[in-house]
Design an enzyme around this catalytic site. Structure first.
Site, PDB file in Angstrom:
ATOM      1  N   PRO A 179     -25.221  -8.537  -2.987  1.00 58.86           N
ATOM      2  CA  PRO A 179     -24.763  -7.526  -2.020  1.00 58.86           C
ATOM      3  C   PRO A 179     -23.942  -8.128  -0.884  1.00 58.86           C
ATOM      4  O   PRO A 179     -23.356  -7.393  -0.094  1.00 58.86           O
ATOM      5  CB  PRO A 179     -26.062  -6.894  -1.508  1.00 58.86           C
ATOM      6  CG  PRO A 179     -27.167  -7.768  -1.946  1.00 58.86           C
ATOM      7  CD  PRO A 179     -26.666  -8.635  -3.050  1.00 58.86           C
TER       8      PRO A 179
ATOM      9  N   GLU B 116     -35.913 -12.603  -3.773  1.00 55.62           N
ATOM     10  CA  GLU B 116     -35.267 -12.304  -2.481  1.00 55.62           C
ATOM     11  C   GLU B 116     -33.895 -12.950  -2.374  1.00 55.62           C
ATOM     12  O   GLU B 116     -33.102 -12.608  -1.507  1.00 55.62           O
ATOM     13  CB  GLU B 116     -36.144 -12.773  -1.307  1.00 55.62           C
ATOM     14  CG  GLU B 116     -37.553 -12.209  -1.310  1.00 55.62           C
ATOM     15  CD  GLU B 116     -37.619 -10.738  -1.681  1.00 55.62           C
ATOM     16  OE1 GLU B 116     -36.923  -9.934  -1.022  1.00 55.62           O
ATOM     17  OE2 GLU B 116     -38.342 -10.390  -2.633  1.00 55.62           O
TER      18      GLU B 116
ATOM     19  N   ARG C 174     -12.403  -3.837 -20.116  1.00 59.46           N
ATOM     20  CA  ARG C 174     -11.536  -2.711 -20.515  1.00 59.46           C
ATOM     21  C   ARG C 174     -10.086  -2.919 -20.092  1.00 59.46           C
ATOM     22  O   ARG C 174      -9.197  -2.212 -20.556  1.00 59.46           O
ATOM     23  CB  ARG C 174     -12.075  -1.387 -19.986  1.00 59.46           C
ATOM     24  CG  ARG C 174     -12.061  -1.253 -18.498  1.00 59.46           C
ATOM     25  CD  ARG C 174     -12.842  -0.018 -18.052  1.00 59.46           C
ATOM     26  NE  ARG C 174     -12.245   1.230 -18.491  1.00 59.46           N
ATOM     27  CZ  ARG C 174     -11.135   1.748 -17.957  1.00 59.46           C
ATOM     28  NH1 ARG C 174     -10.518   1.133 -16.972  1.00 59.46           N
ATOM     29  NH2 ARG C 174     -10.639   2.885 -18.403  1.00 59.46           N
TER      30      ARG C 174
ATOM     31  N   ASP D 165      -5.601   5.406 -15.028  1.00 58.57           N
ATOM     32  CA  ASP D 165      -6.947   5.506 -14.462  1.00 58.57           C
ATOM     33  C   ASP D 165      -6.919   5.724 -12.966  1.00 58.57           C
ATOM     34  O   ASP D 165      -6.038   5.230 -12.281  1.00 58.57           O
ATOM     35  CB  ASP D 165      -7.715   4.175 -14.655  1.00 58.57           C
ATOM     36  CG  ASP D 165      -8.127   3.946 -16.074  1.00 58.57           C
ATOM     37  OD1 ASP D 165      -8.125   4.897 -16.856  1.00 58.57           O
ATOM     38  OD2 ASP D 165      -8.454   2.784 -16.382  1.00 58.57           O
TER      39      ASP D 165
HETATM   40  C1  4GN Z   1     -25.955  -7.519  -6.592  1.00 52.09           C
HETATM   41  C2  4GN Z   1     -27.189  -8.121  -6.760  1.00 52.09           C
HETATM   42  C3  4GN Z   1     -27.001  -5.837  -5.306  1.00 52.09           C
HETATM   43  C4  4GN Z   1     -25.867  -6.371  -5.852  1.00 52.09           C
HETATM   44  C5  4GN Z   1     -28.298  -7.545  -6.156  1.00 52.09           C
HETATM   45  C6  4GN Z   1     -24.557  -5.693  -5.632  1.00 52.09           C
HETATM   46  C7  4GN Z   1     -29.857  -9.346  -6.684  1.00 52.09           C
HETATM   47  N1  4GN Z   1     -28.182  -6.403  -5.464  1.00 52.09           N
HETATM   48  N2  4GN Z   1     -24.472  -4.782  -4.664  1.00 52.09           N
HETATM   49  N3  4GN Z   1     -29.550  -8.057  -6.225  1.00 52.09           N
HETATM   50  O1  4GN Z   1     -23.601  -6.010  -6.313  1.00 52.09           O
HETATM   51  C8  4GN Z   1     -30.651 -11.394  -3.783  1.00 52.09           C
HETATM   52  C9  4GN Z   1     -30.442 -12.410  -4.853  1.00 52.09           C
HETATM   53  C10 4GN Z   1     -30.378 -10.069  -4.342  1.00 52.09           C
HETATM   54  C11 4GN Z   1     -30.074 -11.684  -6.068  1.00 52.09           C
HETATM   55  C12 4GN Z   1     -29.626 -10.354  -5.621  1.00 52.09           C
END
Ligand code: 4GN
Length: 244
Positions: A87, A114, A152, A167
């Site tokens: 994230p 985490e 794709r 698209d």
């Molecule tokens: C990617 C991984 C959200 C996304 C995730 C995203 C796994 N959450 N928004 N979670 O693309 C801390 C380490 C959270 C792995 C991660």
């Protein structure tokens, strides 16, 4: 293209990577996909891959040495993107997907718990990508979204060459509405222009519908889209309430 995923849950990819367009891409030799289990690199008889965070606070952190061994076992070339799904990454956009679709090889790293030990980022991650501003329990679903968006766009993967050019987002706009048979559904008909056989009129109508939909739903996209003089005139008419 070769895509290698590092994950604690390689089986999560089985369904998605064995159906529809993904399978066609693999079947046609355009995509070589593999998912490897990070746990195979624990180097520990208990197959331990995580530990508690320094400083406390709870939760578990993916261990640096385990993940570094897993990445190194793939022997990435100096220019191979090693991408952590997180994230905290840059947002996945059409442009990012298009750029990645031109690469020969991608390594995707899926974290869990985490987070991953920060030293993995420093030593072995070259890019960090997010599919949106929300948290998932693991990077796997984000990796599958990225793979789908990228694959794709590889030439030859989608049947109709160039269908992707229309698209949503490909030209910075949302797509307008689509219709197919029958001509009437519960009293709702098809816009006449689409059955007129007048190709230039159809293209003009589609462009205006895309502009209108973008203006209504995602007006901020218009700031970065490439707009012609005719586009700007139509948008001005829309804003003045003088067009529909
Ligand atoms: C990617 C991984 C959200 C996304 C995730 C995203 C796994 N959450 N928004 N979670 O693309 C801390 C380490 C959270 C792995 C991660």
């Amino acid at each position: 293209m070769k895509i290698e995923v590092l994950t604690l849950f390689p089986n999560m990819f089985d369904g998605v990577m064995s159906e529809s367009m993904m399978w066609k891409a693999r079947d046609r030799g355009l995509l070589d996909f593999s998912a490897r289990d990070i746990r195979d690199y624990s180097g520990d008889k208990h197959r331990k891959v995580d530990d508690s965070p320094y400083g406390g606070g709870g939760g578990m952190i993916l261990k640096a040495d385990v993940l570094l061994r897993a990445i190194e076992a793939l022997e990435p070339e100096a220019d191979t993107p090693v991408i952590l799904l997180s994230p905290q990454g840059r947002l996945l956009t059409h442009e990012a997907a298009a750029e990645l679709s031109r690469r020969e090889r991608l390594i995707l790293v899926c974290g869990h718990y985490e987070g991953v030990d920060e030293r993995v980022r420093e030593l072995a991650i070259s890019d960090e990508i997010s599919i949106g501003d929300y948290v998932l329990t693991g990077g796997e679903l984000a990796a599958m979204v990225l793979i789908d968006a990228v694959v794709r766009l590889i030439p030859g993967v989608l049947g109709a060459e160039g269908a992707q050019q229309r698209d949503s987002h490909a030209d910075g706009l949302l797509e307008g509405p689509h219709y197919t048979r029958p001509p009437e559904v519960r009293g709702l008909t098809v816009p006449e222009v689409l059955t007129s056989g007048h190709h230039a009129e159809v293209e003009r109508w589609r462009r205006q519908q895309a502009l209108k939909r973008t203006w209504l739903r995602r007006p901020e996209l218009l700031e970065r889209a490439e707009l012609s003089e005719a586009d700007r005139e139509y948008l001005a008419q829309l804003a003045a309430g003088a067009a529909d």
